[in-house]
Design a protein around this motif. Structure first.
Motif, mmCIF file in Angstrom:
data_model
loop_
_atom_site.group_PDB
_atom_site.id
_atom_site.type_symbol
_atom_site.label_atom_id
_atom_site.label_comp_id
_atom_site.label_asym_id
_atom_site.label_seq_id
_atom_site.Cartn_x
_atom_site.Cartn_y
_atom_site.Cartn_z
ATOM 1 N N PRO A 1 4.934 7.593 4.423
ATOM 2 C CA PRO A 1 3.687 7.610 3.638
ATOM 3 C C PRO A 1 2.798 8.832 3.818
ATOM 4 O O PRO A 1 2.097 9.206 2.860
ATOM 5 N N HIS B 1 2.080 11.457 1.100
ATOM 6 C CA HIS B 1 1.215 11.161 -0.036
ATOM 7 C C HIS B 1 -0.263 11.409 0.277
ATOM 8 O O HIS B 1 -1.116 11.218 -0.591
ATOM 9 N N SER C 1 -2.154 9.419 -2.486
ATOM 10 C CA SER C 1 -1.911 9.325 -3.924
ATOM 11 C C SER C 1 -0.428 9.084 -4.180
ATOM 12 O O SER C 1 0.412 9.885 -3.746
ATOM 13 N N PHE C 2 -0.109 7.990 -4.872
ATOM 14 C CA PHE C 2 1.252 7.745 -5.331
ATOM 15 C C PHE C 2 1.324 8.176 -6.796
ATOM 16 O O PHE C 2 0.598 7.644 -7.639
ATOM 17 N N GLU D 1 -3.936 -1.703 5.080
ATOM 18 C CA GLU D 1 -3.468 -0.942 3.915
ATOM 19 C C GLU D 1 -4.033 -1.536 2.632
ATOM 20 O O GLU D 1 -3.783 -2.687 2.305
ATOM 21 N N ILE E 1 -4.096 -0.897 -1.508
ATOM 22 C CA ILE E 1 -3.513 -0.157 -2.628
ATOM 23 C C ILE E 1 -4.233 -0.565 -3.909
ATOM 24 O O ILE E 1 -4.361 -1.752 -4.217
ATOM 25 N N TYR E 2 -4.723 0.449 -4.623
ATOM 26 C CA TYR E 2 -5.362 0.274 -5.924
ATOM 27 C C TYR E 2 -4.354 0.741 -6.969
ATOM 28 O O TYR E 2 -3.992 1.919 -7.025
ATOM 29 N N TYR E 3 -3.860 -0.207 -7.773
ATOM 30 C CA TYR E 3 -2.820 0.100 -8.757
ATOM 31 C C TYR E 3 -3.484 0.629 -10.023
ATOM 32 O O TYR E 3 -4.192 -0.095 -10.713
ATOM 33 N N ALA F 1 -1.040 5.262 -8.210
ATOM 34 C CA ALA F 1 -1.812 4.359 -7.361
ATOM 35 C C ALA F 1 -2.535 5.148 -6.276
ATOM 36 O O ALA F 1 -2.129 6.262 -5.920
ATOM 37 N N MET G 1 -3.829 4.738 -2.333
ATOM 38 C CA MET G 1 -3.711 3.943 -1.103
ATOM 39 C C MET G 1 -4.756 4.410 -0.091
ATOM 40 O O MET G 1 -4.982 5.608 0.070
ATOM 41 N N ASP H 1 -5.578 3.784 3.922
ATOM 42 C CA ASP H 1 -5.209 3.224 5.221
ATOM 43 C C ASP H 1 -6.397 3.376 6.160
ATOM 44 O O ASP H 1 -6.871 4.497 6.393
#
Length: 285
Positions: free
Chosen positions: A166, A169, A181-182, A207, A209-211, A256, A258, A260
């Motif tokens: 990860p 990203h 950033s994904f 964790e 994650i905002y989709y 998405a 993320m 953390d």
């Protein structure tokens, strides 16, 4: 260390806002408009990260409803150490560079003599000031302290023949958390690689994650603006069937954000009120 929320701006702000306690990052999910500050203006569009140091006076005037993810940081928000040299310049292997950073542009003079309300966030709440003039009516500024933006679409993904960890990203760092950033990218290209990531347990971080947009390879039933929280120590990974369905696929179109956090997050009552109770059961066949 961090407060995470969502917001929607559907009409021009009739006041200015100043956060005196935290730095802010606004991820623009949808919509378009103008970010006005006492350092100048930024164009607001889908996919932008707007980084606002504490103390900056600003307002948003949308041309259509601007929906956003709001991240408030107790410490400064910076580019990752791993991508900077000792002089602070972004290195060649960084997934973005200085050319991708947008700076505010000074606007034409504000000629009206109207008073302007400025709402200041303090540790105790909101305090209001009335200026005899608009605080964004400036002719110039100097220094290294200003709001800036960068688009998630300018983040160049780092890929490999096998699954990359990860940190590749990572887009920003701050005290107690990181933002990743994904983005659309090629999948692992080793002949024996399975594109879906393996199950894992984060023992050092919560964790979030905002989709944002696209098709999410490891999840099903996820809608735009869905948010998931996986607390540290709990195993998670792709849902049943997602390993098999990922084999042979060449790329992903997901988008998405993320976050953390290195300390446990506390979920608000408002968030608990919209919790999807069956989400933990989504790993069952």
């Amino acid at each position: 260390d961090v407060i995470i929320s969502v917001a929607a701006v559907s009409e021009n702000m009739d006041y200015c806002y100043r956060n005196g306690t935290v730095d802010e990052v606004l991820y623009i999910q949808s919509g378009e408009g103008k970010f006005i500050s006492n350092f100048g203006n930024l164009h607001v569009k889908s996919g932008d990260y707007i980084v606002i140091p504490r103390g900056v006076i600003w307002q948003i005037n949308p041309t259509d409803t601007v929906r956003m993810l709001v991240i408030e940081s107790a410490g400064p928000v910076e580019t990752p150490n791993r991508y900077r040299n000792r002089f602070g310049q972004l290195l060649e292997h960084s997934p973005f560079c200085e050319r991708d950073i947008q700076l505010p542009e000074l606007q034409n003079p504000i000629t009206n003599k109207n008073e302007c309300l400025v709402k200041v966030k303090t540790q105790k709440g909101i305090q209001e000031y009335t200026y005899s003039h608009h605080p964004c009516d400036v002719i110039g500024w100097d220094g290294y302290y200003f709001p800036w933006s960068i688009s998630i679409h300018d983040f160049e993904p780092i890929v490999g023949s096998i699954h990359q960890p990860p940190p590749v990203h990572q887009t920003f760092q701050a005290n107690g958390f990181v933002i990743c950033s994904f983005v659309p990218r090629l999948f692992d290209f080793h002949p024996g690689a399975i594109p879906a990531p393996y199950p894992h347990s984060n023992i050092d971080s919560d964790e979030i994650i905002y989709y944002s947009k696209g098709e999410f390879m490891s999840r099903q039933g996820i809608q735009e603006e869905s948010i998931t929280l996986h607390p540290m120590g709990l195993p998670h990974g792709p849902q049943p069937g997602k390993y098999q369905s990922s084999i042979g696929k060449k790329h992903t179109d997901e988008l998405a954000v993320m976050i953390d956090t290195f300390k446990p997050l506390h979920v608000t009552e408002a968030a608990l009120g919209i919790d999807e109770a069956n989400y933990p059961l989504s790993w069952m066949d």
